[in-house]
Design an enzyme around this catalytic site. Structure first.
Site, PDB file in Angstrom:
ATOM      1  N   GLU A 173      23.758 -13.226 -11.595  1.00 51.20           N
ATOM      2  CA  GLU A 173      24.482 -11.953 -11.473  1.00 51.20           C
ATOM      3  C   GLU A 173      25.172 -11.779 -10.115  1.00 51.20           C
ATOM      4  OE1 GLU A 173      21.961  -8.641 -12.560  1.00 51.20           O
ATOM      5  OE2 GLU A 173      22.532  -8.906 -14.649  1.00 51.20           O
ATOM      6  N   CYS A 188      30.958  -7.799   7.809  1.00 53.87           N
ATOM      7  CA  CYS A 188      30.617  -8.527   9.033  1.00 53.87           C
ATOM      8  C   CYS A 188      31.890  -9.148   9.644  1.00 53.87           C
ATOM      9  CB  CYS A 188      29.568  -9.600   8.741  1.00 53.87           C
ATOM     10  SG  CYS A 188      30.174 -11.027   7.839  1.00 53.87           S
ATOM     11  N   GLU A 247      20.671 -11.967 -21.119  1.00 49.66           N
ATOM     12  CA  GLU A 247      19.537 -11.062 -20.872  1.00 49.66           C
ATOM     13  C   GLU A 247      19.775  -9.776 -21.641  1.00 49.66           C
ATOM     14  OE1 GLU A 247      18.941  -9.952 -16.791  1.00 49.66           O
ATOM     15  OE2 GLU A 247      19.268 -11.988 -16.069  1.00 49.66           O
TER      16      GLU A 247
HETATM   17  C1  GLA Z   1      19.333  -8.271 -14.140  1.00 52.71           C
HETATM   18  C2  GLA Z   1      18.766  -9.486 -13.465  1.00 52.71           C
HETATM   19  C3  GLA Z   1      17.338  -9.751 -13.838  1.00 52.71           C
HETATM   20  C4  GLA Z   1      16.557  -8.463 -13.891  1.00 52.71           C
HETATM   21  C5  GLA Z   1      17.214  -7.516 -14.864  1.00 52.71           C
HETATM   22  C6  GLA Z   1      16.465  -6.212 -15.044  1.00 52.71           C
HETATM   23  O1  GLA Z   1      19.957  -8.524 -15.321  1.00 52.71           O
HETATM   24  O2  GLA Z   1      19.530 -10.636 -13.688  1.00 52.71           O
HETATM   25  O3  GLA Z   1      16.784 -10.617 -12.882  1.00 52.71           O
HETATM   26  O4  GLA Z   1      16.502  -7.892 -12.635  1.00 52.71           O
HETATM   27  O5  GLA Z   1      18.483  -7.198 -14.369  1.00 52.71           O
HETATM   28  O6  GLA Z   1      17.113  -5.348 -15.927  1.00 52.71           O
HETATM   29 ZN    ZN Z   2      30.065 -10.922   5.528  1.00 52.54          ZN
END
Ligand code: GLA
Ligand code: ZN
Length: 670
Positions: A148, A158, A302
């Protein structure tokens, strides 16, 4: 390249948190749930590199072999999502800096500045080690790069980012004069004499230069993409056969998905609709958007089996909701459903996030039982894998427009996703299926193209639309579209400069509405309420299909149609409720004799959601009933219900249930 042959079903698996005994129990439970795919090592950095000079793969070796022996395919992450404390301690300078000049510290995740060379080098080194060791392990079916990108860190102020921004601008504009012109710096005496004078769009007294803000958004997406490319290249030096992807976030503003997707073999996204929302259209449309990035099947990498832990109130998914919403993704092109996560953590920030295996006894858990039922049911969906989603129309989507539209100092606050979601709701109600297209993409294959709130677009896109409509295409756009170029500079000569000719109208002035204000328009003998926006439209060649009917704009055109060459261009000068928008869309569809792919299979209209995916010599019809009552569907030809395993010519789809009907193009219905 390794090819997917079964629906993927599984989860993020974080066994670093558990004993070997628990992991062995997981293998048994995974079998029971029908799991065939897990993502591992996403947060594994410190486990496999406990200090700068030590790599320790003992645990990962054991785990990968164990999963392989249990017939569970592995999506192996390179493990770079959360840099270890020893690295941050040694190089605190790698951490991102807030707009207020605070350096973030270790103790959470995704703590790296997007231009940090240290992070890039160490992430590349880790990726190499992982790839060297596992590239020929038969259990690995996917490389999962990082996690993500920009979820938490979508800006950094920075000094390194500042000078990298200057360099990036120099590469883009070549001369400072070109930048000055693109950024309209004669306004407010902002002209630059040298690249070093340029700041990041950090704290400033009042409105910032919008072109500078836009370039910063492009820069952030580009710098993160560079990280992805560096990590991928480190792996690709060892691995040729395993596809690459990172998990995108659907409607996430900071990653330009169309640009990123060209670097991936498979696209996936993490879907977290709010269970309190009966019809989460933004997430539903994100399925189509993600598939559209490559116009190929995608993966739900996910989703929560039930509640998340990060909203103010974390509603649980009701019985059947996880299954129905999973099928929504499959019906729109997903070839896999994975959860975050497999086993609910005992400690840490996500311990109250639902997981397939809960804190309590799995055998007593509704969530676990539903996950098992669904996982085993998915085994019947072999025929779905690799099939092509059939879209009836195209919606133009552009991340750059999203950024530009939502900058400040506009006639009124407009939210791109809100507008898209209203349109998507109207189209869903009509069962008109869509692909999303980038403005640079070929649109000649679509008979209907919609460009909602496309405030910013290039002049070449304007030309493309003119050609498209000339050749018989049907084009629809709406208020505050075609207003500025890619540098946020207005197309002069009357709004909407870019589409004026094709639409056959000029907008003289905007009349935005406060949230509490509403007007009316009359359309085909019906009265619709207006929201957010009205405007003064003058017809050049266009015909009015509706007029504003209120004190300040009496009788002013509100919806128009314009014949242009062999096609028609439509315009809606206000925001309408989805149900009213659906009435307007229906007229456009009927007047232009536009057809839906699913009309080949079912009679008439239905409140059940209908989509189609095509295989080599068969079609699959997905019937999803999001309503609270049973609906009867009459098929035009005999099909085979994949879930019920029977031939059918008519069928009932129960409330909140799903049917998948296979139509063979040959005579054998199975
Ligand atoms: C994201 C992250 C996961 C987890 C989920 C929880 O999708 O990739 O590692 O933190 O959120 O909803
Ligand atoms: Zn930076």
């Amino acid at each position: 390249m390794k090819k997917q042959t079964q629906m993927y079903y599984g989860a993020d698996y974080n066994p670093e948190q558990w004993s070997k005994e628990v992991i062995l129990e997981d293998m048994v439970l995974m079998k029971e749930a029908g799991v065939n795919y897990v993502s591992i090592n996403i947060f594994g950095w410190v486990s496999i590199q406990p200090n700068e000079t030590t790599f320790d793969f003992d645990f990962l070796d054991w785990l990968i072999d164990l999963l392989y022996k249990n017939d569970i395919m592995i999506d192996l992450a390179n493990g770079t999502a959360s840099p270890p404390a020893w690295l941050v301690h040694k190089y605190p300078d790698m951490m991102p800096m807030t707009v207020h000049g605070n350096r973030l510290v270790h103790g959470s995740r995704q703590h790296y500045c997007p231009t940090s060379d240290v992070y890039r080098q160490y992430a590349a080194a880790l990726s190499s080690e992982v790839a060297k060791r596992y590239h020929d392990h038969p259990g690995i079916v996917m490389w999962h790069i990082n996690n993500e990108y920009t979820c938490h860190i979508h800006e950094c102020y920075c000094d390194r980012c500042r000078s990298r921004f200057q360099q990036w601008l120099k590469e883009k504009y070549q001369t400072i004069a070109t930048l000055n012109s693109a950024w309209s710096t004669t306004f407010w005496s902002q002209s630059y004499g040298d690249w070093h004078e340029i700041y990041l769009p950090e704290e400033m007294p009042t409105f910032k230069n919008p072109a500078q803000q836009l370039d910063y958004a492009r820069f952030i997406s580009a710098m993160n993409l560079e990280i992805y490319q560096i990590e991928k290249a480190a792996i690709a030096a060892y691995s040729k056969e395993i596809p690459f992807m990172t998990n995108l976030m659907g409607l996430h503003k900071y990653v330009d998905g169309f640009k990123w997707a060209t670097e991936m073999d498979v696209v996936s996204w993490n879907s977290y609709p709010n269970p309190f929302n009966e019809m989460p259209y933004p997430q539903f449309l994100a399925n189509d958007l993600t598939r559209s990035l490559k116009k190929k099947p995608f993966l739900i990498m996910e989703q929560a089996p039930s509640a998340v832990n990060w909203r103010a109130v974390n509603g649980a998914k009701k019985a059947g909701q996880m299954r129905l919403w999973s099928y929504e993704a499959i019906a729109h092109g997903s070839d896999g459903i994975m959860f975050f996560q497999w086993r609910q953590s005992k400690g840490g920030a996500e311990k109250f996030h639902s997981a397939v295996v809960p804190h309590g006894e799995p055998k007593e858990s509704r969530v676990f039982k539903e996950s098992c039922q669904f996982g085993n049911e998915l085994k019947k969906l072999q025929a779905v894998v690799g099939t092509t989603f059939i879209a009836d129309a195209a919606i133009v989507f552009d991340w750059e427009n999203w950024w530009a539209l939502e900058l400040d100092a506009k006639p009124r606050k407009l939210k791109y996703i809100h507008q898209l979601s209203r349109l998507y709701e109207a189209l869903s109600g009509l069962n008109l299926t869509v692909d999303f297209v980038h403005p640079d993409e070929d649109i000649s294959g679509y008979s209907f193209v919609i460009a909602p709130n496309l405030y910013s677009a290039s002049s070449s896109f304007g030309k493309k639309i003119e050609e498209y409509v000339t050749r018989g295409g049907i084009f629809l756009t709406n208020f505050f579209s075609g207003i500025v170029n890619e540098h946020d500079q207005v197309y002069l000569g009357g709004y909407p400069g870019l589409f004026k000719d094709v639409l056959g109208l000029t907008v003289e002035e905007f009349y935005p509405l406060k949230d509490s204000m509403h007007g009316q328009i009359s359309f085909d003998g019906q009265t619709f309420t207006t929201h957010l926006w009205e405007e003064v439209i003058h017809l050049d060649h266009a015909t009015a299909l509706a007029h504003f009917n209120n004190d300040h704009l009496p009788g002013v055109p509100a919806i128009t149609s314009n014949q242009y060459g062999d096609g028609y261009a439509y315009y809606i000068g206000t925001e309408l409720a989805p149900a009213d928008l659906a009435i307007v869309l229906t007229k456009i569809i009927q007047d232009n004799d536009l057809h839906k792919a699913t009309e080949e299979f079912i009679e008439g209209t239905t409140p059940v959601s209908v989509t189609c995916r095509k295989g080599k010599d068969y079609s699959l019809l997905f019937l999803l009933n999001h309503t609270d009552s049973t609906h009867q569907i009459v098929l035009k030809k005999k099909g085979y219900s994949i879930l019920d395993e029977t031939n059918v010519t008519e069928l009932e789809v129960d409330a909140k249930n799903v049917q998948i009907i296979k139509f063979s193009h040959t005579s054998d219905h199975k």
